[in-house]
Motif scaffolding. Structure first.
Motif, short mmCIF file in Angstrom:
data_model
loop_
_atom_site.label_atom_id
_atom_site.label_comp_id
_atom_site.label_asym_id
_atom_site.label_seq_id
_atom_site.Cartn_x
_atom_site.Cartn_y
_atom_site.Cartn_z
N GLN A 53 19.04 5.96 -8.23
CA GLN A 53 17.86 4.76 -8.17
C GLN A 53 18.79 3.74 -7.03
N ASP A 54 19.80 3.66 -7.35
CA ASP A 54 21.17 2.90 -5.94
C ASP A 54 20.37 2.82 -4.95
N MET A 60 15.06 -0.08 -0.35
CA MET A 60 13.41 -1.25 -0.54
C MET A 60 14.41 -2.72 0.32
N SER A 61 15.68 -2.67 -0.66
CA SER A 61 16.42 -4.37 0.61
C SER A 61 16.19 -3.79 1.89
N LYS A 62 16.91 -3.25 1.87
CA LYS A 62 17.94 -2.99 3.45
C LYS A 62 16.41 -2.96 4.69
N TRP A 69 4.45 0.79 -2.51
CA TRP A 69 4.03 2.09 -1.45
C TRP A 69 5.48 3.23 -1.90
N LEU A 70 6.37 2.92 -2.37
CA LEU A 70 6.85 3.70 -2.19
C LEU A 70 7.09 5.12 -3.59
N PHE A 71 6.96 4.17 -4.60
CA PHE A 71 7.13 5.34 -5.61
C PHE A 71 5.16 5.90 -5.72
N GLY A 75 -0.64 0.79 -1.58
CA GLY A 75 -0.79 -0.64 -0.78
C GLY A 75 -0.16 -0.43 1.09
N GLU A 76 0.77 -1.36 1.65
CA GLU A 76 1.82 -1.50 2.81
C GLU A 76 2.52 -0.88 2.18
N MET A 77 3.33 -0.09 3.19
CA MET A 77 5.03 0.28 3.30
C MET A 77 5.63 -1.02 3.57
N PHE A 78 6.15 -1.77 4.53
CA PHE A 78 6.52 -3.02 3.90
C PHE A 78 6.47 -4.11 3.35
#
Length: 82
Positions: A53-54, A60-62, A69-71, A75-78
Motif C-alpha cells: 500500500q505504501d 500515485m503521489s510522486k 486508472w491505476l486500480f 480514466g486518464e493515467m495522470f
C-alpha cells in the motif's frame, strides 16, 4: 484470497509498466526513484508479486497518477501535468 484480488493485482503490474514507459524511464531508473530493487519491480511488472500500500501511495503521489486508472484502468493515467 479471491480471484478478483488477483485479477486486479495482475492488471496493476501491467499498468505500472505502462506508467514507467509513459514516463520514458528504464526499469533501473524507475526502481531507483522508488527505492526498490530492479528485480522486485520487474516481478511487479510481470505480475509475480504485488506492491505494498505504501508503494502504491508513493507512485500515485510522486507521479500524479490517477488512482482510478491505476486500480481499475478507468480514466486518464495522470491526474494533471507531471
Amino acid at each position: 484470497m479471491s480471484r478478483v484480488f488477483f485479477d486486479m493485482a495482475e492488471k496493476i503490474g501491467t499498468r505500472i509498466r505502462l506508467l514507467r514507459n509513459a514516463l520514458k524511464k528504464t526499469l533501473s531508473d524507475f526502481a531507483k526513484e522508488l527505492n526498490m530493487s530492479v528485480s522486485y519491480l520487474s516481478e511487479v511488472e510481470n505480475n509475480k508479486t504485488t506492491l505494498s500500500q505504501d508503494n502504491l501511495l508513493l507512485i500515485m503521489s510522486k507521479f500524479a497518477v490517477n488512482p482510478n486508472w491505476l486500480f481499475y484502468g478507468e480514466g486518464e493515467m495522470f491526474k494533471g501535468d507531471i
